[in-house]
Motif scaffolding. Structure first.
Motif, PDB file in Angstrom:
ATOM      1  N   SER A 209      61.415  30.759  47.602  1.00 42.09           N
ATOM      2  CA  SER A 209      62.492  29.766  47.607  1.00 42.09           C
ATOM      3  C   SER A 209      63.840  30.409  47.899  1.00 42.09           C
ATOM      4  CB  SER A 209      62.540  29.040  46.256  1.00 42.09           C
ATOM      5  OG  SER A 209      61.382  28.258  46.070  1.00 42.09           O
ATOM      6  N   GLN A 210      64.072  31.598  47.348  1.00 41.52           N
ATOM      7  CA  GLN A 210      65.334  32.294  47.618  1.00 41.52           C
ATOM      8  C   GLN A 210      65.450  32.681  49.084  1.00 41.52           C
ATOM      9  OE1 GLN A 210      64.810  35.370  44.680  1.00 41.52           O
ATOM     10  NE2 GLN A 210      66.201  34.399  43.221  1.00 41.52           N
ATOM     11  N   LEU A 211      64.345  33.141  49.664  1.00 38.74           N
ATOM     12  CA  LEU A 211      64.370  33.479  51.089  1.00 38.74           C
ATOM     13  C   LEU A 211      64.585  32.228  51.919  1.00 38.74           C
ATOM     14  CD1 LEU A 211      64.091  35.379  53.459  1.00 38.74           C
ATOM     15  CD2 LEU A 211      61.594  35.229  53.238  1.00 38.74           C
ATOM     16  N   ALA A 212      63.949  31.138  51.544  1.00 46.48           N
ATOM     17  CA  ALA A 212      64.117  29.884  52.288  1.00 46.48           C
ATOM     18  C   ALA A 212      65.572  29.423  52.255  1.00 46.48           C
ATOM     19  CB  ALA A 212      63.202  28.807  51.703  1.00 46.48           C
ATOM     20  N   ARG A 213      66.185  29.489  51.065  1.00 45.03           N
ATOM     21  CA  ARG A 213      67.594  29.076  50.972  1.00 45.03           C
ATOM     22  C   ARG A 213      68.478  29.984  51.809  1.00 45.03           C
ATOM     23  NH1 ARG A 213      66.171  28.056  45.549  1.00 45.03           N
ATOM     24  NH2 ARG A 213      66.902  30.114  44.877  1.00 45.03           N
ATOM     25  N   ALA A 214      68.229  31.289  51.748  1.00 44.43           N
ATOM     26  CA  ALA A 214      69.052  32.224  52.517  1.00 44.43           C
ATOM     27  C   ALA A 214      68.894  31.991  54.014  1.00 44.43           C
ATOM     28  CB  ALA A 214      68.678  33.660  52.168  1.00 44.43           C
ATOM     29  N   ALA A 215      67.690  31.601  54.438  1.00 43.53           N
ATOM     30  CA  ALA A 215      67.427  31.395  55.866  1.00 43.53           C
ATOM     31  C   ALA A 215      67.823  30.011  56.346  1.00 43.53           C
ATOM     32  CB  ALA A 215      65.944  31.626  56.149  1.00 43.53           C
ATOM     33  N   GLY A 216      68.121  29.104  55.412  1.00 39.75           N
ATOM     34  CA  GLY A 216      68.539  27.764  55.809  1.00 39.75           C
ATOM     35  C   GLY A 216      67.405  26.795  56.019  1.00 39.75           C
ATOM     36  N   LEU A 217      66.223  27.088  55.433  1.00 38.23           N
ATOM     37  CA  LEU A 217      65.113  26.141  55.526  1.00 38.23           C
ATOM     38  C   LEU A 217      65.373  24.937  54.631  1.00 38.23           C
ATOM     39  CD1 LEU A 217      61.982  28.486  55.602  1.00 38.23           C
ATOM     40  CD2 LEU A 217      63.025  27.248  57.493  1.00 38.23           C
ATOM     41  N   GLY A 218      64.461  23.941  54.709  1.00 37.22           N
ATOM     42  CA  GLY A 218      64.693  22.665  54.039  1.00 37.22           C
ATOM     43  C   GLY A 218      64.537  22.699  52.545  1.00 37.22           C
ATOM     44  N   THR A 219      65.429  23.397  51.856  1.00 39.93           N
ATOM     45  CA  THR A 219      65.340  23.530  50.401  1.00 39.93           C
ATOM     46  C   THR A 219      66.509  22.857  49.689  1.00 39.93           C
ATOM     47  OG1 THR A 219      66.475  25.660  50.523  1.00 39.93           O
ATOM     48  CG2 THR A 219      64.073  25.695  50.547  1.00 39.93           C
ATOM     49  N   GLY A 220      67.112  21.880  50.325  1.00 41.35           N
ATOM     50  CA  GLY A 220      68.236  21.206  49.696  1.00 41.35           C
ATOM     51  C   GLY A 220      67.806  20.394  48.494  1.00 41.35           C
ATOM     52  N   ALA A 221      68.777  19.844  47.796  1.00 40.57           N
ATOM     53  CA  ALA A 221      68.496  19.020  46.623  1.00 40.57           C
ATOM     54  C   ALA A 221      67.708  17.777  47.030  1.00 40.57           C
ATOM     55  CB  ALA A 221      69.800  18.622  45.941  1.00 40.57           C
ATOM     56  N   VAL A 222      66.845  17.315  46.141  1.00 47.82           N
ATOM     57  CA  VAL A 222      66.084  16.097  46.398  1.00 47.82           C
ATOM     58  C   VAL A 222      67.058  14.918  46.415  1.00 47.82           C
ATOM     59  CG1 VAL A 222      64.277  14.566  45.557  1.00 47.82           C
ATOM     60  CG2 VAL A 222      64.045  17.047  45.303  1.00 47.82           C
ATOM     61  N   PRO A 223      67.109  14.156  47.499  1.00 48.75           N
ATOM     62  CA  PRO A 223      68.054  13.034  47.574  1.00 48.75           C
ATOM     63  C   PRO A 223      67.797  12.022  46.460  1.00 48.75           C
ATOM     64  CG  PRO A 223      67.166  13.548  49.742  1.00 48.75           C
ATOM     65  CD  PRO A 223      66.367  14.342  48.758  1.00 48.75           C
ATOM     66  N   PRO A 224      68.844  11.547  45.812  1.00 47.84           N
ATOM     67  CA  PRO A 224      68.692  10.586  44.710  1.00 47.84           C
ATOM     68  C   PRO A 224      68.496   9.170  45.219  1.00 47.84           C
ATOM     69  CG  PRO A 224      71.000  11.094  45.004  1.00 47.84           C
ATOM     70  CD  PRO A 224      70.255  11.947  46.010  1.00 47.84           C
ATOM     71  N   LYS A 225      67.408   8.930  45.906  1.00 45.13           N
ATOM     72  CA  LYS A 225      67.128   7.602  46.436  1.00 45.13           C
ATOM     73  C   LYS A 225      65.626   7.402  46.478  1.00 45.13           C
ATOM     74  CE  LYS A 225      66.947   8.860  51.359  1.00 45.13           C
ATOM     75  NZ  LYS A 225      67.533   8.628  52.686  1.00 45.13           N
ATOM     76  N   THR A 226      65.202   6.202  46.739  1.00 48.32           N
ATOM     77  CA  THR A 226      63.787   5.904  46.885  1.00 48.32           C
ATOM     78  C   THR A 226      63.445   5.849  48.366  1.00 48.32           C
ATOM     79  OG1 THR A 226      63.728   4.648  44.820  1.00 48.32           O
ATOM     80  CG2 THR A 226      61.956   4.250  46.385  1.00 48.32           C
TER      81      THR A 226
END
Length: 567
Positions: A209-226
């Motif tokens: 997960s740390q490598l993914a965040r550093a590389a810019g992969l899709g590890t953003g926060a889960v959108p607060p919507k349905t």
């Protein structure tokens, strides 16, 4: 630097024509440039789509303080690569070589262009894909430095390879330059594994997960919507569901615990997929599918592991590792399978350092001419055997049966039979693996005579099938005796007469599970056809059923208005 070849160098692709430039100008702004001006640099989190109008722009990278020129772009050519579509961090620098002017299109406006103009979209995507392959050949990207005997180094290498992150593996055991590269960062071999990001960031033994965040992969926060549709798994079935769902205007999220592409992303070549007469590599198939899904607006969450699923009214809540939750009106399970392992002595000592479960994982760890052994008689084994043999590796295929006809496509059998570098050992099994520091030999037993034979080999590829990845669903939906998801007419009578179905006044759809609005597609589904084409078909059909289920729901949130609010 070798003179570029207009036929192969993607930086010399035909310039955009006047009509295409006029279209782009409606979305961007013209700006003057000066010699030496940096338009974007390695390590940046994002950049705009830039078209050279006059002058020239060079694309370079830096290694150990030295500048390496990768290409130069003149008028009409755009300065961008695949990461402008995937969101990865920048790994090259663009600097103005000759002053002039550029057209700058913000990346969010570029998405509008790609969505609305098919011809221009085709040009941008095709060139971006070609440049990605060019950068792979030029060894551009982050550096992973470690020992092949280190489980964490192998983990990082596998994660980068499976996610098609531009990276270079620097082996502490065999590469004399590895120590010097670490020393430049004030580190030593004891600090490995280390990841050197473009731009200077140093990661010491990061998690995936740390490598993914550093590389810019899709590890953003889960959108607060349905979401309208949540797709769990991103192999061929999941990718198809994501593409069709997003393209039909459904708010779509795709979740995967490892990488986009699933098992198909590790396949050396797919040669019997309709429309690809000379075949397509698993990597390219996954890459193109990912770009399609992102182009239509899919929200990508990778690497994120689904750990549970709970009905919430007429919707569902998917629990993710780490405590996050994602809400969706419908869910498509396309988690595929996990690899089966051999019962052979010493196997665990060499996993990742000679024993591999996909051809992709071992690609960087075998040397030219090394002999390899493949266990398995399915198409993935046949594809791996022919690919490795074509690249100069003597290959031995070990199978328990009498022949390959029961489990392998005939075109692969024909190719294997004709190939002088491939040997088949039938009615045989690998019993032991051994070596000093790395895999050097395997012991194979003849199942008829019990005689044993030792084969010298640098790699053992175990390609003997897989098991359904449904442990997280065991308490939620009906599974068959092997753990695969039961759907449609195969559901037992009790499941089909549950109150939820009586409320809807219909039977489960063909790909629907024992819970309404929850579908299964691809290899994870009971009695599915284990082929790429069928998985893609099921992914698209699942979206059709999801749409029908959404349209049949009686609450306002399900009949259109709510879905629009969720986007």
């Amino acid at each position: 630097m070798t003179a570029p070849d207009p036929g192969t160098d993607p930086f010399l692709s035909p310039p955009l024509d006047a009509e295409q430039l006029a279209l782009l100008s409606r979305y961007g702004q013209e700006r003057p440039t000066t010699a030496g001006q940096v338009l974007f640099r390695e390590g940046d989190r994002a950049y705009d789509f830039i078209v050279v109008l006059s002058g020239a722009v060079s694309v370079v990278d830096h290694e150990a303080g030295a500048v390496r020129e990768l290409g130069t772009l003149g008028p009409g050519r755009f300065v961008a690569e695949l990461n402008i579509l995937t969101g990865e961090r920048v790994f090259v620098t663009a600097v103005v070589r000759e002053p002039g002017s550029v057209l700058v299109v913000p990346v969010d406006r570029l998405q509008e262009v790609i969505t609305q103009n098919q011809d221009l979209s085709d040009v941008i995507v095709q060139v971006a894909l070609r440049r990605r392959q060019w950068f792979v050949q030029q060894r551009v990207g982050l550096r992973i430095i470690g020992s092949r005997t280190s489980p964490d180094a192998r983990r990082l290498q596998e994660f980068a390879a499976r996610n098609r992150l531009l990276h270079v593996w620097v082996d502490l055991d065999t590469d004399p330059a590895a120590g010097a590269v670490l020393a430049q960062q004030g580190l030593g071999p004891g600090d490995a594994p280390v990841v050197l990001m473009r731009g200077g960031e140093v990661l010491r033994n990061p998690s995936n997960s740390q490598l993914a965040r550093a590389a810019g992969l899709g590890t953003g926060a889960v959108p607060p919507k349905t979401f309208d549709v949540a797709v769990v798994g991103s192999g061929p079935a999941g990718l198809a569901a994501s593409v069709y769902g997003a393209s039909e205007g459904l708010a779509t999220a795709a979740i995967d615990s490892m990488a986009v592409g699933g098992q198909i992303g590790t396949t050396s070549r797919i040669e019997n997929y309709l429309g690809f007469p000379v075949g397509v590599s698993g990597e390219e198939f996954a890459e193109r599918s990912l770009v399609q899904a992102l182009r239509f607006g899919t929200t990508l969450l990778v690497p994120r592991t689904a750990t549970g699923l709970t009905p919430h009214g007429d919707d569902y809540v998917i629990r993710l590792e780490g405590g996050d939750e994602l809400a969706a009106r419908t869910v498509i399970i396309a988690t595929g399978v996990t690899y089966r392992q051999l019962d052979a002595a010493g196997l665990d000592r060499f996993e990742g350092t000679g024993v591999f479960y996909t051809p992709l994982d071992g690609r960087d760890q075998i040397m030219p001419g090394d002999a390899v052994v493949i266990v398995g008689g399915g198409n993935s084994a046949g594809q791996a055997a022919t690919s490795l043999a074509d690249n100069g590796h003597p290959v031995t295929i070990v199978i328990r049966g009498e022949g390959l006809a029961a489990s392998m496509s005939q075109y692969l059998i024909d190719r294997i039979t004709r190939h002088p570098a491939i040997t088949i050992m039938s009615r045989s099994a690998v019993r032991e693996v051994d070596g000093t520091g790395r895999l050097e030999r395997v012991t194979v037993e003849d199942l008829t005579t019990s005689a044993r034979r030792t084969l010298a080999t640098a790699a053992l590829f175990v390609l003997i099938g897989a098991e359904a990845h449904t442990q997280w669903l065991a308490e939620s939906i009906e599974l068959d005796s092997h753990g695969f998801i039961v759907t449609g007419p195969d559901l037992n009578g009790q499941a089909r007469t549950a109150p939820a179905w009586e409320k809807l006044g219909r039977d489960p759809y063909l790909l629907e599970t024992s819970l309404p609005g929850l579908f299964a597609a691809g290899d994870v589904r009971s009695r599915s056809v284990k082929r790429v084409a069928s998985a893609v078909g099921e992914g698209s059909i699942a979206i059709r059923f999801a749409n029908e289920h959404l349209s049949s729901r009686t609450s306002p949130a399900a009949t259109g208005g709510g879905a629009a609010e969720g986007r």
